[in-house]
Design a protein around this motif. Sequence first.
Motif, PDB file in Angstrom:
ATOM      1  N   SER A 168      60.937  26.401  16.251  1.00  0.00           N
ATOM      2  CA  SER A 168      61.122  26.423  17.711  1.00  0.00           C
ATOM      3  C   SER A 168      60.761  25.102  18.395  1.00  0.00           C
ATOM      4  O   SER A 168      61.252  24.849  19.496  1.00  0.00           O
ATOM      5  N   ASN A 169      59.919  24.274  17.800  1.00  0.00           N
ATOM      6  CA  ASN A 169      59.645  22.998  18.479  1.00  0.00           C
ATOM      7  C   ASN A 169      60.210  21.790  17.723  1.00  0.00           C
ATOM      8  O   ASN A 169      59.960  20.647  18.098  1.00  0.00           O
ATOM      9  N   TRP A 170      60.989  22.052  16.682  1.00  0.00           N
ATOM     10  CA  TRP A 170      61.611  20.969  15.920  1.00  0.00           C
ATOM     11  C   TRP A 170      62.627  20.235  16.785  1.00  0.00           C
ATOM     12  O   TRP A 170      63.275  20.836  17.640  1.00  0.00           O
ATOM     13  N   LYS A 171      62.710  18.914  16.560  1.00  0.00           N
ATOM     14  CA  LYS A 171      63.635  18.131  17.387  1.00  0.00           C
ATOM     15  C   LYS A 171      64.675  17.440  16.508  1.00  0.00           C
ATOM     16  O   LYS A 171      64.365  16.965  15.421  1.00  0.00           O
ATOM     17  N   TRP A 172      65.907  17.357  17.034  1.00  0.00           N
ATOM     18  CA  TRP A 172      66.924  16.549  16.365  1.00  0.00           C
ATOM     19  C   TRP A 172      66.488  15.099  16.445  1.00  0.00           C
ATOM     20  O   TRP A 172      66.013  14.642  17.477  1.00  0.00           O
ATOM     21  N   LYS A 173      66.710  14.384  15.336  1.00  0.00           N
ATOM     22  CA  LYS A 173      66.362  12.962  15.331  1.00  0.00           C
ATOM     23  C   LYS A 173      67.534  12.164  15.909  1.00  0.00           C
ATOM     24  O   LYS A 173      68.669  12.625  15.895  1.00  0.00           O
TER      25      LYS A 173
ATOM     26  N   GLU B 430      65.033  16.298  22.921  1.00  0.00           N
ATOM     27  CA  GLU B 430      63.960  15.507  23.549  1.00  0.00           C
ATOM     28  C   GLU B 430      63.644  16.060  24.941  1.00  0.00           C
ATOM     29  O   GLU B 430      62.485  16.149  25.340  1.00  0.00           O
ATOM     30  N   ILE B 431      64.680  16.427  25.675  1.00  0.00           N
ATOM     31  CA  ILE B 431      64.454  16.951  27.029  1.00  0.00           C
ATOM     32  C   ILE B 431      63.717  18.292  26.960  1.00  0.00           C
ATOM     33  O   ILE B 431      62.783  18.538  27.723  1.00  0.00           O
ATOM     34  N   TRP B 432      64.125  19.140  26.006  1.00  0.00           N
ATOM     35  CA  TRP B 432      63.420  20.425  25.872  1.00  0.00           C
ATOM     36  C   TRP B 432      61.951  20.187  25.549  1.00  0.00           C
ATOM     37  O   TRP B 432      61.073  20.876  26.083  1.00  0.00           O
ATOM     38  N   ALA B 433      61.698  19.211  24.663  1.00  0.00           N
ATOM     39  CA  ALA B 433      60.312  18.926  24.297  1.00  0.00           C
ATOM     40  C   ALA B 433      59.533  18.466  25.524  1.00  0.00           C
ATOM     41  O   ALA B 433      58.392  18.880  25.751  1.00  0.00           O
ATOM     42  N   GLN B 434      60.183  17.624  26.337  1.00  0.00           N
ATOM     43  CA  GLN B 434      59.500  17.151  27.547  1.00  0.00           C
ATOM     44  C   GLN B 434      59.192  18.312  28.486  1.00  0.00           C
ATOM     45  O   GLN B 434      58.137  18.347  29.116  1.00  0.00           O
ATOM     46  N   GLU B 435      60.124  19.259  28.560  1.00  0.00           N
ATOM     47  CA  GLU B 435      59.877  20.407  29.444  1.00  0.00           C
ATOM     48  C   GLU B 435      58.727  21.260  28.940  1.00  0.00           C
ATOM     49  O   GLU B 435      57.918  21.755  29.733  1.00  0.00           O
TER      50      GLU B 435
END
Lengths: 182, 483
Positions: A168-173, B430-435
């Motif tokens: 759920s907190n993984w990010k696309w590079k 990245e935007i979701w992470a920032q939120e």
Amino acid sequence: MLDAILVMSGLALFLGSLLGYASIRFHVQGNALVEKIDAILPQTQCAQCGFPGCRPYAEAIAEGRAEINQCPPGGEANIHKLADLLGVEFKSLNAKHGAEKPKSVAFIDENTCIGCTLCIQACPVDAISGAPKHMHTILSQECTGCELCIEPCPVDCISMVPVAVTVSNWKWKAPSYLQEAG
Amino acid sequence: MRKLFHFNGGVHPPQHKVESVKDPIRKPPLPEKLVIPLHQHIGTAAKVAVMVGERVLKGQKIGEATGNVSSAIHAPTSGKVLEIGNFPVAHPSGLSELCVTIAPDGMDEAAPFSPVDPFSMDPAEIRKILRDSGVVGLGGAVFPSAIKLNPGREKQVRTLVLNGAECEPYITCDDLLMRERADEIVKGAQIMRHLLHAEEVIVGIEDNKPEAIAAMKQAAGDEIEVVAVPTLYPGGGAKQLIRVLTGIEVPAGERSTDLGVQCFNVATAYTVYRAIACGEPVTSRIVTVTGNVKNPGNYEALIGTPMDFLIGLSEPLEGSRGALMGGPMMGFDLPSVSVPVVKATNCIIVKSEKLFPAPPTPMPCIRCGRCAASCPADLQPQELYWFAKAGNFGKAQEYSLFDCIECGCCSYVCPSHIPLVQFYRYAKSEIWAQEREKKSSDIARVRHEFRIERTEREKREKAERLAQKAAQTRAQIKAEENS
């Protein structure tokens, strides 16, 4: 002559009362700029910027007493936002205040903890629970990763653990060819 | 004859659909082990409802829906619960999530199913059954259908659109489902229509599937309209299909529901029928296995079947390396082919150097604007690319990044071979992470302010106490002196 004086003073009265009304009706509580800056800051409350918390730093920025590049947890992304908000040039992070690190949370080795409550007193967000002579533990959901609890611990039982990556907190590079090209 | 509309852009990638439609839907044998993830839908993961060592029956609930947006998970066959733990799931990250592992006992003994008559029941009851039957959108988004089937108090859903377009290359699971089970799809659509009080039901199918169109037309009768839409990728995107069928363009940031249109995949309609009229929860789905295999086709696979088991049945050919889940345009590379089939698995494509050659090295953007011309969401992909590349995500958001459906048309037409969609996925996450960070920093601010207030209050109270005590002592001394 008299007409002119009457007209002018009438106008002055009217406009004056209009301004007076507007200042009451549209009064802004507190300092709006400080609020906006504070909203951008990460609220780690780590004091690495040289101020005792995010809000004092926000006030200092608003008054021109501090630069916008003193916040390591916020990193470059936040400096961009501050630069946008204040209409100033972007500056890279001032290394004097620390470096950007992956988000971590504190972890107490509960076998070593002696229950001295020093870390509880140091925690800026009340994210440590415990009582004198009883084991303490970190509420990892609330921990901001400020590291302020590490210093006071007399038995060095607190360590920083990077936040685990989950689905759920993984990010696309960013596409890899960019990194290869440097 | 219905007047059809157009959406802008779109591309015609090679279809590769004929390979996998030669055979009817195949029933694979039982695998040795089923690994069933508890988080197969959008929303909160289901809560484990079984224990290790327990015997479960086919259709028994093994995960309970929790929270508003959630869906239940069921045992696909009878057997013993071997393990409950973290296993790699079908996700581009290759990370693990909580799964229930079941060893099938081969008896396929089912829990008693209780069919109901949807037309004489309270709609809220039916929605509850759908939620407890694990019915989610099978077009790929896996959003819990019960929520979408609630028309709300004021909003009127006029049109129910069933999506049988299946525009993406290689995938044929909906095609075969429509050919073979059109009756059940139509009955499911009638239940949906009843729940939504929709006036009309339109089934949109791309005209490259004449057999499916014929089968659906025969099943549909007069009440439901089956419309052949021109084959143009991504004509199966919900917003694109709604545009083509009704002419309604869903504005940025709004949902089609707000405009009186609700869209479901045909396979979802099928599972709605099975769940309500047969009482059977979602424990399997049709999966296309194709690409570099000898025997491509569609399988009615149990949820939790290891993907390499299905690939094995289709006999991979020499030169196979890795696989994709989903289509070649929107799918993703599976970090491992041993992950289980989930409700979102519509297609597994075995890759080979010949079918999927390594992409050429990207060259600089030459600002030709072809990406903008091909974008079905009417965005400016080149601008989004600049902003994402520069890490200027706020600006990308201003240029409607979140209206991007990641269809991949822009990357497909880019003469410089820039992996544009990768940039958008990167910017979005990245935007979701920032939120997320913003949310937790707001909590930290409140907690910090409370702490400051508390310490000050404690200080004040202490000072007051001391002052009181000092006054008392002073009074005492005075009294002693006087006496």
